[in-house]
Design a protein around this motif. Structure first.
Motif, PDB file in Angstrom:
ATOM      1  N   ALA A  27      67.278 171.351  20.941  1.00 28.70           N
ATOM      2  CA  ALA A  27      68.628 171.685  21.291  1.00 28.70           C
ATOM      3  C   ALA A  27      69.411 172.545  20.417  1.00 28.70           C
ATOM      4  O   ALA A  27      70.451 173.225  20.601  1.00 28.70           O
ATOM      5  N   ARG A  28      69.202 172.162  19.032  1.00 26.10           N
ATOM      6  CA  ARG A  28      69.962 172.630  17.904  1.00 26.10           C
ATOM      7  C   ARG A  28      69.539 174.313  18.210  1.00 26.10           C
ATOM      8  O   ARG A  28      70.599 175.186  17.820  1.00 26.10           O
ATOM      9  N   ARG A  29      68.486 174.707  18.306  1.00 27.22           N
ATOM     10  CA  ARG A  29      68.130 175.963  18.657  1.00 27.22           C
ATOM     11  C   ARG A  29      68.433 176.571  19.540  1.00 27.22           C
ATOM     12  O   ARG A  29      68.643 178.032  19.354  1.00 27.22           O
ATOM     13  N   LEU A  30      68.626 175.995  20.793  1.00 27.85           N
ATOM     14  CA  LEU A  30      69.149 176.538  22.057  1.00 27.85           C
ATOM     15  C   LEU A  30      70.662 176.480  22.120  1.00 27.85           C
ATOM     16  O   LEU A  30      70.993 176.993  23.081  1.00 27.85           O
ATOM     17  N   HIS A  31      71.660 175.824  21.121  1.00 27.22           N
ATOM     18  CA  HIS A  31      72.739 175.975  21.187  1.00 27.22           C
ATOM     19  C   HIS A  31      73.142 175.140  22.463  1.00 27.22           C
ATOM     20  O   HIS A  31      74.162 175.576  23.104  1.00 27.22           O
ATOM     21  N   VAL A  32      72.578 173.931  22.776  1.00 25.09           N
ATOM     22  CA  VAL A  32      72.896 173.007  23.771  1.00 25.09           C
ATOM     23  C   VAL A  32      73.151 171.728  23.452  1.00 25.09           C
ATOM     24  O   VAL A  32      72.596 171.357  22.260  1.00 25.09           O
ATOM     25  N   PRO A  33      73.768 170.873  24.226  1.00 28.89           N
ATOM     26  CA  PRO A  33      73.669 169.272  23.649  1.00 28.89           C
ATOM     27  C   PRO A  33      72.471 168.639  23.728  1.00 28.89           C
ATOM     28  O   PRO A  33      71.518 169.073  24.409  1.00 28.89           O
ATOM     29  N   PHE A  34      72.103 167.771  22.851  1.00 29.10           N
ATOM     30  CA  PHE A  34      71.120 166.941  23.051  1.00 29.10           C
ATOM     31  C   PHE A  34      71.605 165.539  23.105  1.00 29.10           C
ATOM     32  O   PHE A  34      72.811 165.041  22.794  1.00 29.10           O
ATOM     33  N   THR A  35      70.916 164.792  23.972  1.00 29.92           N
ATOM     34  CA  THR A  35      71.447 163.346  24.516  1.00 29.92           C
ATOM     35  C   THR A  35      70.191 162.379  24.477  1.00 29.92           C
ATOM     36  O   THR A  35      69.069 162.940  25.322  1.00 29.92           O
ATOM     37  N   ASP A  36      70.104 161.329  24.082  1.00 33.52           N
ATOM     38  CA  ASP A  36      68.838 160.650  23.893  1.00 33.52           C
ATOM     39  C   ASP A  36      69.590 159.264  24.757  1.00 33.52           C
ATOM     40  O   ASP A  36      70.471 158.699  24.595  1.00 33.52           O
ATOM     41  N   SER A  37      68.726 159.277  25.769  1.00 27.78           N
ATOM     42  CA  SER A  37      69.214 158.213  26.849  1.00 27.78           C
ATOM     43  C   SER A  37      69.239 156.858  26.275  1.00 27.78           C
ATOM     44  O   SER A  37      70.257 156.080  26.623  1.00 27.78           O
ATOM     45  N   ASP A  38      68.295 156.566  25.509  1.00 26.23           N
ATOM     46  CA  ASP A  38      68.445 155.094  24.838  1.00 26.23           C
ATOM     47  C   ASP A  38      69.405 154.957  24.154  1.00 26.23           C
ATOM     48  O   ASP A  38      70.196 153.775  24.023  1.00 26.23           O
ATOM     49  N   HIS A  39      69.974 155.808  23.154  1.00 26.24           N
ATOM     50  CA  HIS A  39      71.167 155.624  22.353  1.00 26.24           C
ATOM     51  C   HIS A  39      72.290 155.532  23.405  1.00 26.24           C
ATOM     52  O   HIS A  39      73.356 154.781  23.136  1.00 26.24           O
ATOM     53  N   GLU A  40      72.391 156.196  24.465  1.00 19.30           N
ATOM     54  CA  GLU A  40      73.435 156.176  25.206  1.00 19.30           C
ATOM     55  C   GLU A  40      73.479 154.862  25.924  1.00 19.30           C
ATOM     56  O   GLU A  40      74.774 154.261  26.320  1.00 19.30           O
ATOM     57  N   ILE A  41      72.222 154.399  26.264  1.00 19.62           N
ATOM     58  CA  ILE A  41      72.380 152.789  26.876  1.00 19.62           C
ATOM     59  C   ILE A  41      73.092 151.808  25.995  1.00 19.62           C
ATOM     60  O   ILE A  41      73.768 150.987  26.128  1.00 19.62           O
ATOM     61  N   GLU A  42      72.476 151.837  24.666  1.00 17.87           N
ATOM     62  CA  GLU A  42      72.750 150.901  23.504  1.00 17.87           C
ATOM     63  C   GLU A  42      74.557 151.067  23.487  1.00 17.87           C
ATOM     64  O   GLU A  42      75.044 150.328  23.219  1.00 17.87           O
ATOM     65  N   THR A  43      74.889 152.382  23.417  1.00 19.94           N
ATOM     66  CA  THR A  43      76.149 152.690  23.119  1.00 19.94           C
ATOM     67  C   THR A  43      76.890 152.041  24.026  1.00 19.94           C
ATOM     68  O   THR A  43      78.129 151.277  24.001  1.00 19.94           O
TER      69      THR A  43
END
Length: 182
Positions: A27-43
């Motif tokens: 995502a950093r190299r492609l200049h797009v957002p990165f989302t971790d679905s597990d992190h989103e669930i925990e949040t």
């Protein structure tokens, strides 16, 4: 004119395969957002996945996982890391297929075990024989992971950067509409 990504790149595979680490770098190299679905669930739950499993069970967690995945995939295209079991649900495979390119990060048992054995955050491995459980999960899940749009074989000695470089090249070869990394 800058080329924009039109769909998500969704990383699937076993716990410890490198979905979050490699996905973040992609995502950093492609200049797009990165989302971790597990992190989103925990949040969203204000609890860890282990706590959700302990309090509400795996079925409850899997339902929440599908809801969160649908929300992520409704957002702007980026790189998404899913939990190891997300791809096992037909509903999730359909969601991902409609809005993204699925990529299986295929990893051998020894590498996975080396990466996850010291982590107490893996509820499915809280068994008398966690390595055996991991092997059984792989045997059950790998045929389903193999239905992903693209299979990426991890190399045990790869750095995150090297793996991301190889994966971006593989994705672009299969789908030239993915922008070049910068």
């Amino acid at each position: 004119m800058k080329q924009r990504m039109r769909r998500h790149i969704v990383l699937v595979g076993m716990m410890g395969a490198g979905k979050t680490a490699i996905g973040t770098e992609m995502a950093r190299r492609l200049h797009v957002p990165f989302t971790d679905s597990d992190h989103e669930i925990e949040t969203a739950a204000a609890m860890t996945i282990a706590e959700i499993f302990a309090r509400d069970g795996e079925a409850f967690f899997r339902d929440r996982e599908t809801r969160v995945l649908a929300r992520i995939l409704d957002g702007p295209p980026g790189v998404v890391s899913t939990g190891g079991g997300a791809w096992m649900r037909a509903e999730n495979r359909a969601l991902i297929g409609a809005r993204g390119l699925s990529v299986w990060l295929n990893c051998d048992l020894d590498t996975l075990w080396h990466r996850v054995r010291q982590r107490s955050t893996r509820p499915l491995l809280k068994t008398a024989d966690p390595r055996g459980t991991l092997a059984a999960l792989m045997a059950q899940r790998n045929p389903v992971y193999a239905t992903a749009d693209l299979t990426f074989d991890a190399r045990p000695g790869d750095t995150i950067e090297a793996a991301a470089t190889r994966l971006i090249a593989a994705v672009r070869q299969a789908h030239p509409d993915i922008p070049e990394a910068r």
